[in-house]
Design a protein around this motif. Structure first.
Motif, short mmCIF file in Angstrom:
data_model
loop_
_atom_site.label_atom_id
_atom_site.label_comp_id
_atom_site.label_asym_id
_atom_site.label_seq_id
_atom_site.Cartn_x
_atom_site.Cartn_y
_atom_site.Cartn_z
N THR A 1 51.75 -33.66 -68.74
CA THR A 1 52.75 -35.15 -70.28
C THR A 1 52.68 -34.03 -71.10
OG1 THR A 1 51.34 -36.51 -69.87
CG2 THR A 1 52.90 -36.23 -67.72
N VAL A 2 53.35 -35.61 -72.22
CA VAL A 2 53.96 -35.45 -73.85
C VAL A 2 52.57 -35.92 -74.29
CG1 VAL A 2 54.57 -35.36 -75.80
CG2 VAL A 2 55.75 -34.41 -74.12
N PRO A 3 52.01 -36.77 -73.46
CA PRO A 3 50.73 -38.02 -73.78
C PRO A 3 49.37 -36.52 -73.60
CG PRO A 3 52.23 -39.10 -73.17
CD PRO A 3 52.78 -38.19 -72.73
N ASP A 4 49.47 -36.39 -72.81
CA ASP A 4 47.83 -35.69 -72.39
C ASP A 4 48.27 -34.49 -73.45
OD1 ASP A 4 47.87 -37.71 -70.60
OD2 ASP A 4 48.44 -36.74 -68.72
N ALA A 5 48.82 -33.85 -73.15
CA ALA A 5 49.07 -32.64 -74.01
C ALA A 5 48.26 -33.02 -75.22
CB ALA A 5 49.75 -31.86 -73.65
N VAL A 6 49.70 -34.04 -75.73
CA VAL A 6 49.18 -34.41 -77.52
C VAL A 6 47.56 -34.94 -77.63
CG1 VAL A 6 49.34 -36.06 -79.25
CG2 VAL A 6 51.16 -34.64 -78.37
N GLN A 7 46.83 -35.76 -76.67
CA GLN A 7 45.39 -35.64 -76.89
C GLN A 7 44.68 -34.82 -76.44
OE1 GLN A 7 44.22 -39.13 -73.75
NE2 GLN A 7 42.65 -39.72 -75.19
N ARG A 8 45.44 -33.62 -75.70
CA ARG A 8 43.86 -32.84 -75.58
C ARG A 8 44.44 -31.96 -76.80
NH1 ARG A 8 44.48 -29.21 -70.16
NH2 ARG A 8 44.50 -27.16 -71.12
N PHE A 9 45.05 -31.39 -77.31
CA PHE A 9 45.22 -30.35 -78.70
C PHE A 9 43.84 -31.60 -79.49
CE2 PHE A 9 48.81 -28.21 -76.63
CZ PHE A 9 48.37 -27.12 -76.30
N SER A 10 44.86 -32.70 -79.62
CA SER A 10 43.58 -33.20 -80.83
C SER A 10 42.30 -33.34 -80.45
CB SER A 10 44.20 -34.48 -81.12
OG SER A 10 43.87 -35.54 -81.81
N LEU A 11 42.14 -33.35 -79.30
CA LEU A 11 39.93 -33.63 -78.88
C LEU A 11 39.73 -32.36 -79.31
CD1 LEU A 11 40.49 -35.56 -75.74
CD2 LEU A 11 39.50 -36.15 -77.89
N ALA A 12 41.10 -31.80 -79.05
CA ALA A 12 40.07 -29.83 -79.09
C ALA A 12 39.70 -29.14 -80.57
CB ALA A 12 41.13 -28.91 -78.23
#
Length: 614
Positions: free
Chosen positions: A235-246
């Protein structure tokens, strides 16, 4: 990915140039272009082929049947040059519209022929950078891999992510070799001479990736991506958070973003998706732009020598805190052995050997958390309002260990995870075991007894205990304690025992609101330590406080363990550690206040005071 952008253009009817400009405006800096193959050109009807017997193939720019032009004659020179430089097949031009290759089609079809010049021009025309994707090939040599990367550099590519399951040059040509029969040329030498960067994909597990990152940490940029399979449920929220954390927590400097192509309006949807990633990076004080590697970084001999002196001194203090050997509590030979060990730790820290330096860092991680908890008997002073000071003292001593570890291991190889701290599991287990033995068995010298007397007393108690029957509740309690320790140790790095869905949601929530969430081992460990110190100060019951105190040791070792992950930015680790100390201390204090209010005050005062008098 350029292929995804082309698919999006076809799905929406928008010109590809318009799509490229839209993504550039949203914050995209570069586009990946995949190397074409001879077979790919045939499938796209840009060339055709005709077998010539069993060992030759003619490649045609026009159909031999109806003379329909499949591609401009200029397409074939590119194919010829790559076939000649990358293979040993042998190839010759046959006029302007044909090439004869001395190989059957099944061997020829997989040969890579570089990036499509028209795609390169289109991406460049949009003002976007290019990340080249080329694969390893059979018969690779120093000359052929240098020519392959040189062709990418010639068209303006300065970053490469190797495709397939092998990096270019695997096997035998990744790093320079020495010796009379060593092959000339390597991927490392070529990347450095061309000033190109290599994108190492996190969790990619390409063959040769570890060798390449270790040999050329100055050429490495770490890459994070969400795979095609993961995108099916993302999902977009999960993907955005994943890239941000990475990017924020693991120093990923190239985010390879795949698109949501099944949305009703995919162009608008995906440009907004890119915009959300950029905003998330900005909230983490990061800027979208050209990825780059790290400048040269290292620690000189004198700083390492000083750090070694600190580690050696800490070892002497730790040994003396338990045995009081400096005051003559042990035979001289044992004292000499302690000093020799300290000298060895100093030599390891100052040595030119990277492995020796890593061993010194491991020693620091084992010694300092133990020293903070053993330098004083923290369950001896029964003044409960001093619990905060004792907890702060333990954290301060552990902080000295953090300085030693970070100081010794600061370097390019650790920042790009080409090298790593050794002994993570040991840093969690050894201090806990040492502190538990000393406190549970009362195995330390004091003013009224030497260490040898303490050892004899402990041995006698253990012998007497071995003659006692074991009760069922003791078996259950022991099994529970062992299971708890196993879970904590196996969860280091999220290995062994998996992370539940509930915990993942809690982590995501904390990451969203706390910038960088504290580690759960920090929270529970610090809370247990503060609770144990307050409980002992209030009741004087060492047997009540000891189990929680030992559990609290995990807070100190986890505090130092946070900084053993050198690829995590130091500011993030500092924030996470401070947050863990503050919240863990607060939780422990609140929990004790509740227990004190509703449990301890209702206990018999005489029983507690009687215990104190004993």
């Amino acid at each position: 990915d350029f292929a995804e952008l082309r698919s999006l253009s076809a799905a929406t009817g928008e010109p590809l140039d318009t799509v490229l400009q839209a993504f550039k405006s949203a914050g995209v800096h570069s586009v990946t272009l995949q190397e074409e193959t001879v077979g790919g050109l045939n499938e796209e009807k840009r060339i055709s082929f005709a077998p010539l017997g069993t060992m030759q193939t003619r490649l045609l720019a026009a159909s031999s049947g109806d003379n329909t032009l499949f591609a401009a004659p200029s397409e074939l020179p590119r194919v010829l040059s790559h076939v000649e430089r990358k293979t040993r097949f042998g190839a010759t031009a046959s006029g302007e519209t044909a090439i004869i290759v001395n190989a059957p089609w099944q061997y020829l079809r997989g040969v890579g022929i570089g990036l499509d010049p028209q795609d390169v021009a289109q991406v460049r025309g949009a003002g976007l950078g290019i990340v080249g994707r080329v694969g390893n090939f059979n018969g690779v040599s120093g000359d052929s891999l240098a020519w392959t990367l040189g062709e990418l550099k010639r068209i303006g590519v300065s970053m490469v992510i190797f495709s397939g399951d092998e990096v270019l040059g695997y096997k035998g040509y990744i790093a320079p070799k020495t010796g009379d029969n060593a092959p000339a040329g390597s991927t490392v030498e070529t990347l450095r001479s061309l000033k190109m960067l290599y994108g190492s994909v996190e969790f990619g597990k390409q063959k040769g990736d570890v060798e390449l990152t270790k040999a050329a940490p100055d050429r490495v940029v770490r890459v994070h991506t969400i795979t095609g399979g993961e995108m099916l449920t993302a999902t977009v929220p999960d993907a955005v958070q994943r890239f941000s954390l990475a990017a924020r927590e693991r120093n990923m400097r190239l985010l390879f973003v795949r698109l949501f192509l099944d949305e009703p309006d995919p162009l608008v949807f995906n440009t907004q998706y890119i915009g959300k990633i950029v905003k998330a990076l900005e909230r983490g004080n990061l800027t979208a732009g050209a990825a780059h590697g790290y400048d040269a970084l290292g620690v000189g001999f004198l700083p390492r020598l000083l750090i070694g002196l600190g580690i050696g001194a800490a070892f002497v203090l730790l040994a003396d805190a338990v045995t009081r050997f400096l005051g003559g509590g042990l035979p001289p030979v044992w004292g000499a052995l302690c000093f020799l060990t300290a000298i060895a730790l100093i030599a390891l820290a100052a040595s030119p050997s990277p492995f020796g330096v890593k061993l010194a860092a491991l020693a620091a991680a084992l010694i300092f958390p133990s020293l903070g908890l053993l330098y004083h008997d923290l369950l001896h002073n029964e003044i409960w309002h001093k619990a905060g000071g004792r907890f702060a003292f333990a954290c301060a001593v552990t902080a000295f260990g953090i300085v030693c570890v970070v100081g010794l291991l600061a370097g390019q190889a650790f920042l790009v995870k080409a090298d790593a701290f050794v002994g993570i599991k040991a840093t969690l287990a050894v201090p806990v075991l040492l502190v538990a033995l000393v406190y549970a068995l009362d195995l330390r010298a004091r003013d009224d007894r030497t260490f040898r007397e303490a050892w004899r007393s402990t041995a006698n108690r253990l012998i007497a205990l071995s003659r006692q029957p074991v009760l069922f509740w003791q078996i259950v309690a022991g099994a529970f304690a062992l299971a708890l320790v196993f879970v904590i140790l196996s969860r280091s790095g999220n290995e062994g025992v998996g992370v539940s869905g509930v915990e993942l949601k809690v982590r995501a929530l904390l990451d969203r609101f706390l910038y960088a969430r504290p580690r759960f081992k920090d929270l529970f460990g610090h809370a247990a330590m503060v609770f144990a110190l307050l409980l002992y100060g209030r009741t004087g019951r060492r047997d009540w406080a000891l189990p929680l105190f030992i559990l609290g040791v995990f807070g100190q070792v986890s505090l130092l363990n946070t900084f053993c992950h050198l690829h995590t930015p130091l500011a993030v680790s500092l924030w996470r550690a401070a947050l863990g100390i503050a919240l863990g201390g607060a939780f422990g204090t609140i929990a004790f206040a509740l227990v004190n209010r509703f449990v301890l005050r209702r206990l018999s005062v005489g029983a507690i005071e009687g215990h104190r008098s004993r």
